[in-house]
Scaffold this motif. Structure first.
Motif, PDB file in Angstrom:
ATOM      1  N   SER A  60       0.832  -1.210   0.000  1.00  0.00           N
ATOM      2  CA  SER A  60       0.000   0.000   0.000  1.00  0.00           C
ATOM      3  C   SER A  60       0.861   1.252   0.000  1.00  0.00           C
ATOM      4  O   SER A  60       0.482   2.276  -0.577  1.00  0.00           O
ATOM      5  CB  SER A  60      -0.927   0.005   1.226  1.00  0.00           C
ATOM      6  OG  SER A  60      -0.171  -0.008   2.423  1.00  0.00           O
ATOM      7  N   ALA A  61       2.037   1.186   0.651  1.00  0.00           N
ATOM      8  CA  ALA A  61       2.939   2.342   0.664  1.00  0.00           C
ATOM      9  C   ALA A  61       3.443   2.654  -0.739  1.00  0.00           C
ATOM     10  O   ALA A  61       3.525   3.816  -1.142  1.00  0.00           O
ATOM     11  CB  ALA A  61       4.114   2.091   1.600  1.00  0.00           C
ATOM     12  N   ARG A 132      -3.019   9.873   0.614  1.00  0.00           N
ATOM     13  CA  ARG A 132      -2.224   9.323   1.715  1.00  0.00           C
ATOM     14  C   ARG A 132      -3.057   8.612   2.769  1.00  0.00           C
ATOM     15  O   ARG A 132      -2.647   7.569   3.289  1.00  0.00           O
ATOM     16  CB  ARG A 132      -1.417  10.448   2.365  1.00  0.00           C
ATOM     17  CG  ARG A 132      -0.484   9.988   3.470  1.00  0.00           C
ATOM     18  CD  ARG A 132       0.285  11.154   4.028  1.00  0.00           C
ATOM     19  NE  ARG A 132       1.138  11.761   3.013  1.00  0.00           N
ATOM     20  CZ  ARG A 132       1.466  13.038   3.008  1.00  0.00           C
ATOM     21  NH1 ARG A 132       1.001  13.844   3.939  1.00  0.00           N
ATOM     22  NH2 ARG A 132       2.256  13.517   2.071  1.00  0.00           N
ATOM     23  N   VAL A 133      -4.230   9.155   3.109  1.00  0.00           N
ATOM     24  CA  VAL A 133      -5.000   8.594   4.225  1.00  0.00           C
ATOM     25  C   VAL A 133      -5.472   7.164   3.959  1.00  0.00           C
ATOM     26  O   VAL A 133      -5.267   6.283   4.797  1.00  0.00           O
ATOM     27  CB  VAL A 133      -6.179   9.520   4.602  1.00  0.00           C
ATOM     28  CG1 VAL A 133      -7.113   8.835   5.604  1.00  0.00           C
ATOM     29  CG2 VAL A 133      -5.656  10.814   5.195  1.00  0.00           C
ATOM     30  N   GLY A 177      -9.496   8.666  10.296  1.00  0.00           N
ATOM     31  CA  GLY A 177      -8.296   9.388  10.713  1.00  0.00           C
ATOM     32  C   GLY A 177      -7.947  10.553   9.809  1.00  0.00           C
ATOM     33  O   GLY A 177      -6.893  11.170   9.983  1.00  0.00           O
ATOM     34  N   TRP A 178      -8.839  10.881   8.840  1.00  0.00           N
ATOM     35  CA  TRP A 178      -8.574  12.009   7.940  1.00  0.00           C
ATOM     36  C   TRP A 178      -8.316  13.296   8.727  1.00  0.00           C
ATOM     37  O   TRP A 178      -7.334  14.001   8.500  1.00  0.00           O
ATOM     38  CB  TRP A 178      -9.755  12.199   6.984  1.00  0.00           C
ATOM     39  CG  TRP A 178      -9.797  13.542   6.314  1.00  0.00           C
ATOM     40  CD1 TRP A 178     -10.366  14.682   6.798  1.00  0.00           C
ATOM     41  CD2 TRP A 178      -9.228  13.897   5.048  1.00  0.00           C
ATOM     42  NE1 TRP A 178     -10.206  15.716   5.899  1.00  0.00           N
ATOM     43  CE2 TRP A 178      -9.507  15.264   4.824  1.00  0.00           C
ATOM     44  CE3 TRP A 178      -8.524  13.185   4.073  1.00  0.00           C
ATOM     45  CZ2 TRP A 178      -9.102  15.934   3.674  1.00  0.00           C
ATOM     46  CZ3 TRP A 178      -8.122  13.858   2.926  1.00  0.00           C
ATOM     47  CH2 TRP A 178      -8.407  15.203   2.730  1.00  0.00           C
ATOM     48  N   GLY A 179      -9.224  13.573   9.679  1.00  0.00           N
ATOM     49  CA  GLY A 179      -9.113  14.815  10.438  1.00  0.00           C
ATOM     50  C   GLY A 179      -7.811  14.921  11.211  1.00  0.00           C
ATOM     51  O   GLY A 179      -7.105  15.925  11.140  1.00  0.00           O
ATOM     52  N   ILE A 180      -7.466  13.855  11.957  1.00  0.00           N
ATOM     53  CA  ILE A 180      -6.245  13.904  12.769  1.00  0.00           C
ATOM     54  C   ILE A 180      -5.000  13.860  11.885  1.00  0.00           C
ATOM     55  O   ILE A 180      -3.960  14.423  12.239  1.00  0.00           O
ATOM     56  CB  ILE A 180      -6.228  12.753  13.814  1.00  0.00           C
ATOM     57  CG1 ILE A 180      -5.035  12.907  14.770  1.00  0.00           C
ATOM     58  CG2 ILE A 180      -6.190  11.397  13.136  1.00  0.00           C
ATOM     59  CD1 ILE A 180      -5.017  14.181  15.549  1.00  0.00           C
ATOM     60  N   THR A 181      -5.094  13.207  10.710  1.00  0.00           N
ATOM     61  CA  THR A 181      -3.945  13.205   9.797  1.00  0.00           C
ATOM     62  C   THR A 181      -3.665  14.617   9.295  1.00  0.00           C
ATOM     63  O   THR A 181      -2.521  15.072   9.286  1.00  0.00           O
ATOM     64  CB  THR A 181      -4.194  12.266   8.603  1.00  0.00           C
ATOM     65  OG1 THR A 181      -4.426  10.941   9.084  1.00  0.00           O
ATOM     66  CG2 THR A 181      -2.990  12.235   7.667  1.00  0.00           C
ATOM     67  N   VAL A 182      -4.734  15.315   8.883  1.00  0.00           N
ATOM     68  CA  VAL A 182      -4.561  16.696   8.440  1.00  0.00           C
ATOM     69  C   VAL A 182      -4.076  17.561   9.601  1.00  0.00           C
ATOM     70  O   VAL A 182      -3.186  18.409   9.437  1.00  0.00           O
ATOM     71  CB  VAL A 182      -5.880  17.250   7.858  1.00  0.00           C
ATOM     72  CG1 VAL A 182      -5.775  18.742   7.581  1.00  0.00           C
ATOM     73  CG2 VAL A 182      -6.243  16.500   6.570  1.00  0.00           C
TER      74      VAL A 182
END
Length: 303
Positions: A60-61, A132-133, A177-182
């Motif tokens: 996935s990376a 990325r997410v 985790g979109w919010g915390i990633t941003v």
């Protein structure tokens, strides 16, 4: 007014150089990223796999690294160029309209360029997170030993929920985790990229010419320093992001935050800080060094 900056990389150059840089850094430092993820996992380091299978989730990376980095640099260079052009036009107008008695107002403000870099980097990160997410969700589940440590199995497990939670549910699971990633990435880039650009500016001035681009080696050194500083400061946000992405059920960021503080205190927020700083310091060198190498090579500048 003569430009004190090297030529802005065109769109295609930023696209190709970003893709090269993203793939290079992710493949080079994947084992350290795996160890960091396992240190931050709720299950603990050894139950999550310890030192075994440190290339779990590499698939996935690889899929997400090139387009994510390309999205970032295309947005970053584009926005930075637009903002710099507007500033230079404004300074030119100020020079024409300057008061001959009190002098020119065209010197510009010292905080304008760093602010432009912060805005450009922030928008670049938001664009990159679109790619990325989802890849990070799949990658971290494989790294933590879930679904047999396979990226394909982790993705399949998410997609298999379509019949029960529908397309919207699958979408939300992929972007968990979109919010915390941003929230993590924007502060990180707001620290790293203005510092990297400032160090590059210092390197150009040291050579005696603002239009002379720095070499890939210099960019790598500056990227390492700026990355280490940003990584240390943003480690608590990275811990929260990892816990949210690895939770068995969807949890709000503030729920995870309160649970950690109530049950474990402040210490877990700096779990994995050593591997993270080491990984991102090395990653900053590889990422921004390889990006500068590709830009210089494509534009015929010093390598």
């Amino acid at each position: 007014m003569a430009s004190s900056q090297p030529p802005q990389p065109p769109f295609v150059t930023a696209l190709l150089a970003g893709g090269i840089a993203g793939t290079t850094v992710d493949l080079s430092l994947f084992p350290l990223d795996t160890l960091k993820t396992r240190l931050q996992s709720h299950a603990g380091f050894f139950p999550s796999g310890g030192f075994r299978g440190i290339y779990r989730g590499v698939g996935s990376a690889v899929v997400g690294s090139a387009p994510g980095a390309a999205f970032f640099f295309c947005t970053y260079e584009g926005v930075k160029g637009i903002l710099a052009s507007r500033r230079q036009r404004r300074q030119s107008i100020d020079a024409v309209d300057s008061d001959p008695i009190h002098g020119s107002k065209a010197g510009g403000k010292s905080w304008e360029a760093p602010l432009e870099h912060m805005i450009a980097a922030s928008l670049g990160e938001v664009a990159a997170c679109a790619v990325r997410v989802p890849t990070e969700v799949v990658k971290q589940r494989a790294q933590a030993g879930l679904h047999g440590g396979s990226s394909a199995a982790a993705l399949g497990a998410i997609l298999s929920q379509y019949k029960t939670i529908g397309l919207t549910g699958v979408w939300r699971e992929l972007y968990r985790g979109w919010g915390i990633t941003v929230m993590r990435e924007v502060p990180f880039t707001v620290i790293q990229f203005p510092l990297w650009e400032a160090l590059k500016g210092w390197g150009r001035r040291r050579k005696g010419g603002g239009n002379v681009e720095v070499s890939a080696g210099e960019s790598a050194l500056y990227g390492s320093v700026s990355g280490a500083v940003a990584a240390g400061i943003t480690t608590p946000l990275d811990v929260l992001k990892t816990r949210v992405m690895l939770s068995k059920e969807r949890e709000k960021v503030f729920t995870v935050l309160k649970d950690l503080l109530r049950n474990h205190g402040i210490r877990p927020f700096f779990a994995g800080i050593g591997p993270r700083v080491m990984w991102i310091s090395a990653g900053g060198a590889i990422f921004l060094g390889s990006y500068q190498w590709a830009v210089n090579a494509l534009q015929g500048s010093v390598i």
